[in-house]
Motif scaffolding. Structure first.
Motif, PDB file in Angstrom:
ATOM      1  N   VAL A 100      70.357  16.723  92.067  1.00 19.65           N
ATOM      2  CA  VAL A 100      69.109  17.481  92.143  1.00 19.65           C
ATOM      3  C   VAL A 100      69.203  18.544  93.231  1.00 19.65           C
ATOM      4  CG1 VAL A 100      66.648  17.337  92.720  1.00 19.65           C
ATOM      5  CG2 VAL A 100      67.675  15.643  91.199  1.00 19.65           C
ATOM      6  N   ALA A 101      69.794  18.193  94.362  1.00 23.99           N
ATOM      7  CA  ALA A 101      69.950  19.164  95.452  1.00 23.99           C
ATOM      8  C   ALA A 101      70.766  20.365  94.989  1.00 23.99           C
ATOM      9  CB  ALA A 101      70.618  18.496  96.651  1.00 23.99           C
ATOM     10  N   THR A 102      71.872  20.097  94.296  1.00 23.09           N
ATOM     11  CA  THR A 102      72.723  21.185  93.820  1.00 23.09           C
ATOM     12  C   THR A 102      72.003  22.050  92.798  1.00 23.09           C
ATOM     13  OG1 THR A 102      74.707  19.839  94.179  1.00 23.09           O
ATOM     14  CG2 THR A 102      74.920  21.751  92.729  1.00 23.09           C
ATOM     15  N   SER A 103      71.402  21.420  91.798  1.00 27.56           N
ATOM     16  CA  SER A 103      70.743  22.201  90.735  1.00 27.56           C
ATOM     17  C   SER A 103      69.560  22.989  91.289  1.00 27.56           C
ATOM     18  CB  SER A 103      70.288  21.278  89.602  1.00 27.56           C
ATOM     19  OG  SER A 103      69.355  20.317  90.069  1.00 27.56           O
ATOM     20  N   THR A 104      68.807  22.394  92.222  1.00 27.98           N
ATOM     21  CA  THR A 104      67.675  23.103  92.825  1.00 27.98           C
ATOM     22  C   THR A 104      68.166  24.297  93.636  1.00 27.98           C
ATOM     23  OG1 THR A 104      66.392  21.061  92.954  1.00 27.98           O
ATOM     24  CG2 THR A 104      65.680  22.897  94.348  1.00 27.98           C
ATOM     25  N   GLY A 105      69.183  24.074  94.447  1.00 25.56           N
ATOM     26  CA  GLY A 105      69.707  25.164  95.271  1.00 25.56           C
ATOM     27  C   GLY A 105      70.239  26.313  94.445  1.00 25.56           C
ATOM     28  N   VAL A 106      71.022  25.989  93.421  1.00 32.01           N
ATOM     29  CA  VAL A 106      71.610  27.038  92.570  1.00 32.01           C
ATOM     30  C   VAL A 106      70.520  27.776  91.798  1.00 32.01           C
ATOM     31  CG1 VAL A 106      73.095  27.430  90.566  1.00 32.01           C
ATOM     32  CG2 VAL A 106      73.848  25.896  92.398  1.00 32.01           C
ATOM     33  N   ALA A 159      64.829   5.916  93.455  1.00 39.91           N
ATOM     34  CA  ALA A 159      65.014   6.965  92.455  1.00 39.91           C
ATOM     35  C   ALA A 159      64.051   8.124  92.677  1.00 39.91           C
ATOM     36  CB  ALA A 159      64.829   6.388  91.050  1.00 39.91           C
ATOM     37  N   VAL A 160      62.780   7.793  92.928  1.00 43.09           N
ATOM     38  CA  VAL A 160      61.780   8.846  93.121  1.00 43.09           C
ATOM     39  C   VAL A 160      62.007   9.593  94.431  1.00 43.09           C
ATOM     40  CG1 VAL A 160      59.324   9.314  93.440  1.00 43.09           C
ATOM     41  CG2 VAL A 160      60.059   7.670  91.699  1.00 43.09           C
ATOM     42  N   SER A 161      62.168   8.826  95.523  1.00 37.36           N
ATOM     43  CA  SER A 161      62.308   9.483  96.828  1.00 37.36           C
ATOM     44  C   SER A 161      63.585  10.300  96.913  1.00 37.36           C
ATOM     45  CB  SER A 161      62.275   8.444  97.952  1.00 37.36           C
ATOM     46  OG  SER A 161      63.380   7.553  97.850  1.00 37.36           O
ATOM     47  N   MET A 187      65.342  17.738  96.041  1.00 39.09           N
ATOM     48  CA  MET A 187      64.701  19.045  95.856  1.00 39.09           C
ATOM     49  C   MET A 187      64.505  19.757  97.193  1.00 39.09           C
ATOM     50  SD  MET A 187      61.861  18.227  92.905  1.00 39.09           S
ATOM     51  CE  MET A 187      61.230  19.900  92.978  1.00 39.09           C
ATOM     52  N   GLN A 188      64.076  18.996  98.213  1.00 42.89           N
ATOM     53  CA  GLN A 188      63.887  19.597  99.532  1.00 42.89           C
ATOM     54  C   GLN A 188      65.204  20.127 100.086  1.00 42.89           C
ATOM     55  OE1 GLN A 188      62.191  16.147 101.375  1.00 42.89           O
ATOM     56  NE2 GLN A 188      60.074  16.775 100.998  1.00 42.89           N
ATOM     57  N   ALA A 189      66.250  19.309  99.975  1.00 42.52           N
ATOM     58  CA  ALA A 189      67.565  19.746 100.466  1.00 42.52           C
ATOM     59  C   ALA A 189      68.046  20.974  99.705  1.00 42.52           C
ATOM     60  CB  ALA A 189      68.574  18.599 100.325  1.00 42.52           C
ATOM     61  N   GLY A 190      67.806  20.993  98.391  1.00 45.49           N
ATOM     62  CA  GLY A 190      68.236  22.137  97.586  1.00 45.49           C
ATOM     63  C   GLY A 190      67.534  23.418  97.979  1.00 45.49           C
TER      64      GLY A 190
END
Length: 362
Positions: A6-12, A101-103, A109-112
């Protein structure tokens, strides 16, 4: 704790596109940066009097999405073993739970989003923590990788209106200094990794403490928006033990970044003809951000780090001027010879402790 996918996809997804540039020019920029990263090695080793490691190791010229992916890989190297350790201690929910899973998706998302913001601003870095290459024996290459973010370098050189070739060489000098530091000083990387691990393990999971720190974080965000010089969010959510560890980490990072800044400017016009113009414009740019940009930087603690790096550069310059580079290099002897926060602010304290009064010539 963090869903890295999620971090990767959000950031990109959220990172801004780089400057408009033709494919031909992009290839030329990449080729020049790769050549300069190799060419400045000898200069950095001459200035710093540090041996470095062979040919220096891997160099990566990347775009913004690739920088995000590389940093996620580095974070995983550091944090995944820590999460397993916390779960073994019962200090974190098991990996299969709904809470986890939720957290983890929320924190991902925050990291991304933070990575998307930084990916448009970082010019380069020496990546200390990368997944091991199965095709390369561990003893045959340094652990890190010198990475240059080509679109950001082009963007800044255009904004500043400086000589592109000089600016690219200037940036490479800074990042090559980091590569030389960590490949010359064998204890430095494990020391930084140990302090990072201790910092994360020192998080106190008591609900009341967490609530207090969330309130402090909210105050920090409000203060940043108002333009005050209070704590960053990162500082506000720390436990007392984490503050102690962060002071050690901040001191060492202030030193290595200040050392990089010192080398960028110490080479002089014989290496970078327009070095004085570049430094003046680059420093002015750091202080010219808009109100929203300034608030974000205060929230993340970036402005504070810029001040610390300037202080680190002054520390290096003062010690070298008063005692010479050979005496300054005693800083790399062991963790005990690293300067404290007080010594960075007052270099003579470090000289008196580590080098003795006889080393002071000014």
């Amino acid at each position: 704790m963090i869903d890295w996918n999620v971090a990767t996809s959000t950031g990109v997804r959220w990172v801004r596109p780089g400057p408009q540039i033709s494919m031909t020019e992009a290839r030329q920029v990449v080729a020049e940066l790769r050549e300069l990263a190799d060419a400045v090695q000898a200069t950095v080793r001459d200035v710093t009097m540090l041996p470095g490691w062979g040919d220096g190791g891997e160099v990566a010229i990347v775009d913004r999405p690739a920088w995000i992916r590389a940093n996620v890989d580095g974070f995983r190297v550091v944090l995944d073993p820590l999460v397993e350790h916390l779960q073994e201690r019962g200090a974190a929910p098991p990996s299969g739970s709904v809470i986890t899973a939720v957290s983890s998706r929320v924190t991902g998302m925050q990291a991304g989003l933070i990575l998307a913001y930084l990916a448009a601003r970082v010019l380069g870095q020496y990546e200390l923590f990368l997944p091991p290459d199965p095709d390369t024996p561990a003893d045959d290459a340094p652990a890190g990788r010198l990475t240059l973010v080509a679109p950001n370098i082009v963007m800044v050189e255009r904004e500043l209106g400086v000589n592109p070739h000089d600016f690219r060489r200037w940036v490479c000098l800074h990042e090559e200094t980091h590569r030389t530091q960590f490949t010359s000083v064998t204890w430095l990387r494990p020391y930084v990794q140990h302090q990072m691990t201790e910092f994360l393990l020192a998080s106190d999971l008591d609900p009341a403490s967490i609530l207090d720190r969330l309130r402090a974080a909210a105050d920090a965000v409000a203060g940043a928006v108002r333009g005050s010089d209070g704590e960053s969010v990162i500082e506000a959510i720390q436990s007392p033990r984490q503050r102690e560890i962060l002071e050690l980490l901040t001191s060492v990072m202030t030193l290595v970044e200040g050392h990089g800044d010192y080398v960028m400017d110490a080479v002089g016009p014989s290496v970078v003809p327009s070095v004085a113009e570049i430094r003046a414009k680059f420093s002015a740019r750091r202080g010219s951000a808009g109100r929203i940009e300034q608030a974000i930087r205060r929230i993340l603690g970036i402005d504070l780090k810029m001040k610390q790096y300037e202080q680190g550069s002054r520390f290096v310059k003062t010690v070298v001027q008063e005692a010479g580079m050979a005496t300054f290099n005693r800083v790399w002897t062991s963790p005990q010879t690293l300067p404290t926060r007080e010594e960075i602010a007052s270099p003579r304290l470090w000289l008196e402790r580590v080098a003795g009064n006889g080393a002071i010539t000014g």
